[in-house]
Scaffold this motif. Structure first.
Motif, short mmCIF file in Angstrom:
data_model
loop_
_atom_site.label_atom_id
_atom_site.label_comp_id
_atom_site.label_asym_id
_atom_site.label_seq_id
_atom_site.Cartn_x
_atom_site.Cartn_y
_atom_site.Cartn_z
N ASN A 102 0.79 -1.22 0.00
CA ASN A 102 0.00 0.00 0.00
C ASN A 102 0.82 1.28 0.00
OD1 ASN A 102 -2.43 -1.50 0.20
ND2 ASN A 102 -2.09 -1.76 2.39
N GLY A 103 2.12 1.16 0.22
CA GLY A 103 2.94 2.36 0.29
C GLY A 103 3.03 2.87 1.71
N PHE A 104 4.13 3.58 2.02
CA PHE A 104 4.33 4.09 3.37
C PHE A 104 3.81 5.50 3.46
CE2 PHE A 104 6.59 6.17 6.77
CZ PHE A 104 6.55 5.23 7.78
N ALA A 105 3.12 5.81 4.54
CA ALA A 105 2.66 7.17 4.80
C ALA A 105 2.85 7.48 6.27
CB ALA A 105 1.17 7.33 4.43
N ALA A 165 7.68 11.28 -6.08
CA ALA A 165 8.14 11.64 -7.43
C ALA A 165 9.63 11.97 -7.47
CB ALA A 165 7.33 12.81 -7.96
N LEU A 166 10.18 12.53 -6.38
CA LEU A 166 11.58 12.94 -6.35
C LEU A 166 12.41 12.06 -5.41
CD1 LEU A 166 11.13 16.83 -6.23
CD2 LEU A 166 11.48 15.37 -8.23
N ALA A 167 11.90 10.86 -5.11
CA ALA A 167 12.62 9.96 -4.20
C ALA A 167 13.94 9.53 -4.81
CB ALA A 167 11.77 8.74 -3.88
N SER A 168 14.93 9.28 -3.93
CA SER A 168 16.26 8.89 -4.41
C SER A 168 16.31 7.44 -4.88
CB SER A 168 17.28 9.09 -3.28
OG SER A 168 16.95 8.31 -2.14
N GLN A 169 15.25 6.65 -4.61
CA GLN A 169 15.17 5.28 -5.10
C GLN A 169 13.84 5.05 -5.79
OE1 GLN A 169 16.17 1.94 -2.72
NE2 GLN A 169 18.05 2.82 -1.89
N ASP A 170 13.86 4.26 -6.86
CA ASP A 170 12.65 4.01 -7.64
C ASP A 170 11.76 2.94 -7.03
OD1 ASP A 170 13.49 5.88 -9.50
OD2 ASP A 170 14.53 4.39 -10.74
N ASN A 171 12.30 2.09 -6.15
CA ASN A 171 11.53 0.97 -5.60
C ASN A 171 10.76 1.35 -4.34
OD1 ASN A 171 13.77 1.32 -4.00
ND2 ASN A 171 14.17 -0.88 -3.75
N LEU A 172 10.57 2.64 -4.11
CA LEU A 172 9.85 3.10 -2.92
C LEU A 172 8.52 3.71 -3.33
CD1 LEU A 172 9.93 3.62 0.16
CD2 LEU A 172 10.89 5.87 -0.37
N LYS A 173 7.46 3.25 -2.70
CA LYS A 173 6.13 3.79 -2.95
C LYS A 173 5.68 4.56 -1.72
CE LYS A 173 1.38 2.54 -4.20
NZ LYS A 173 0.43 1.43 -4.42
N LEU A 174 5.47 5.85 -1.88
CA LEU A 174 5.10 6.72 -0.77
C LEU A 174 3.73 7.32 -1.03
CD1 LEU A 174 6.34 7.92 1.89
CD2 LEU A 174 6.92 9.93 0.52
N GLU A 175 2.80 7.07 -0.12
CA GLU A 175 1.45 7.61 -0.28
C GLU A 175 1.36 9.02 0.29
OE1 GLU A 175 -0.74 6.36 -2.05
OE2 GLU A 175 -0.01 4.32 -2.33
N ASN A 176 0.39 9.77 -0.21
CA ASN A 176 0.17 11.15 0.22
C ASN A 176 -1.19 11.26 0.89
OD1 ASN A 176 0.07 13.94 0.52
ND2 ASN A 176 -0.73 14.23 -1.55
N PRO A 177 -1.26 11.20 2.21
CA PRO A 177 -2.56 11.33 2.89
C PRO A 177 -3.08 12.75 2.82
CG PRO A 177 -0.79 11.26 4.50
CD PRO A 177 -0.15 11.01 3.16
N VAL A 178 -4.40 12.88 2.84
CA VAL A 178 -5.07 14.17 2.89
C VAL A 178 -5.92 14.19 4.16
CG1 VAL A 178 -6.71 15.72 1.77
CG2 VAL A 178 -5.11 14.38 0.38
N TYR A 179 -5.78 15.25 4.95
CA TYR A 179 -6.50 15.38 6.21
C TYR A 179 -7.59 16.44 6.10
CZ TYR A 179 -2.57 12.86 8.32
OH TYR A 179 -1.61 11.93 8.63
N GLY A 180 -8.75 16.14 6.66
CA GLY A 180 -9.79 17.12 6.88
C GLY A 180 -10.08 17.18 8.37
#
Length: 305
Positions: A19-22, A189-204
């Motif tokens: 799921n990617g790290f957040a 998008a600008l991570a130093s490694q391509d094998n990393l999936k980073l999620e972007n949470p949105v808070y309300g």
């Protein structure tokens, strides 16, 4: 017992890969008393500059359970029209560690309408604040510590550095507030490694404040935090806190599919506040119960404003 712990940690890591790290969602006691960590628009909104230290999960019952440490400072300048701040957030879960450093800036537009309120209330009425953050996130995944021989997904450790940019907006009135924020809009998008999936949470985040009587000594503060993350169910925190003239505070909250939490706090002297949090995990949760604390210090007249 050790096999059970290693299995649980492995499940955490598999979830990270899938799921990617957040960033871990802050607990009620943390974002309720320090909204700056999830929304940069809060920078400079308190009457005085504030420094906040928090620590959660370090007394948990087993190794590998989530732990979070934060340190932040924020304040206003330019006749309170602007705010600035900085912070450190360190998340640990299993063998995965994420450390974020960020700076924040906010700009405020004040409204003319006023609302009667006591001097000890913390928030300035009638303001829209826009915030932006910039920083860097250091990601470390010590997969070899799991000892999962033969699985190529766990054959080497992962270390990556990710630049981050976040945005936030907050409308605040003496009786209610509402805000939306995204801590990292560029993801990996600008991570130093391509094998990393980073999620972007949105808070309300939104809430209401009201007094129980005309003497305005007891304030009740119901609020809700929503977290949306791609590929994960919508998470909701529903909470209520009760404050007595900024002398002491108690509260409780419910987090969907996770836990029930409680907090108790006391205002020490004029400038110092201490909050204790106890998080009760559901019976079907492998994370168990956890403890945490928050120490915050306001300069100047402190919390007596």
């Amino acid at each position: 017992m050790m096999k059970k712990i290693n299995f649980t940690v492995a499940v955490f890591i598999i979830m990270v890969f899938k799921n990617g790290f957040a960033q871990q969602t802050p607990l009620f006691s943390e974002y309720n008393n320090n909204p700056f960590i999830i929304n940069s628009a809060y920078a400079g909104l308190t009457p005085n500059a504030e420094i906040v230290l928090s620590n959660f999960g370090f007394l948990n019952s087993f190794d590998g359970s989530p732990k979070t440490f934060t340190l932040s400072a924020q304040g206003a300048f330019s006749r309170d029209k602007m705010g600035a701040g900085a912070g450190i957030i360190r998340d640990q879960i299993g063998v995965t560690t994420s450390t974020s450093f960020f700076g924040a800036y906010s700009y405020k537009i004040f409204f003319d309408f006023q609302d009667n309120r006591p001097d000890w209330q913390l928030y300035s009425p009638g303001v829209v604040s826009f915030g932006i953050t910039a920083g860097v996130q250091q990601f470390q995944d010590n997969l070899l510590d799991l000892g999962m021989v033969g699985d190529p997904n766990f054959s080497q450790n992962i270390s990556a550095t990710i630049p981050t940019v976040g945005v936030g907006i907050l409308f605040n009135h003496s009786s209610f507030y509402v805000g939306v924020s995204a801590p990292n809009v560029i993801g990996d998008a600008l991570a130093s490694q391509d094998n990393l999936k980073l999620e972007n949470p949105v808070y309300g985040y939104f809430g209401y404040r009201f007094f129980t009587n005309r003497f305005e000594e007891i304030m009740i503060k119901p609020n809700m935090l929503l977290k949306y993350e791609n590929g994960a169910p919508l998470q909701a925190d529903m909470n209520v806190a009760v404050s007595f003239k900024n002398k002491f505070e108690v509260g409780a909250g419910y987090r969907t599919n996770s836990a029930i939490n409680f907090l108790a706090g006391i205002y020490l002297f004029t400038n110092l506040r201490a909050i204790y949090n106890y998080n009760v995990g559901y019976s079907n949760s492998s994370l168990g119960n956890s403890h945490g604390f928050i120490l915050s210090y306001q300069l100047g007249k402190g919390y007596s404003n």
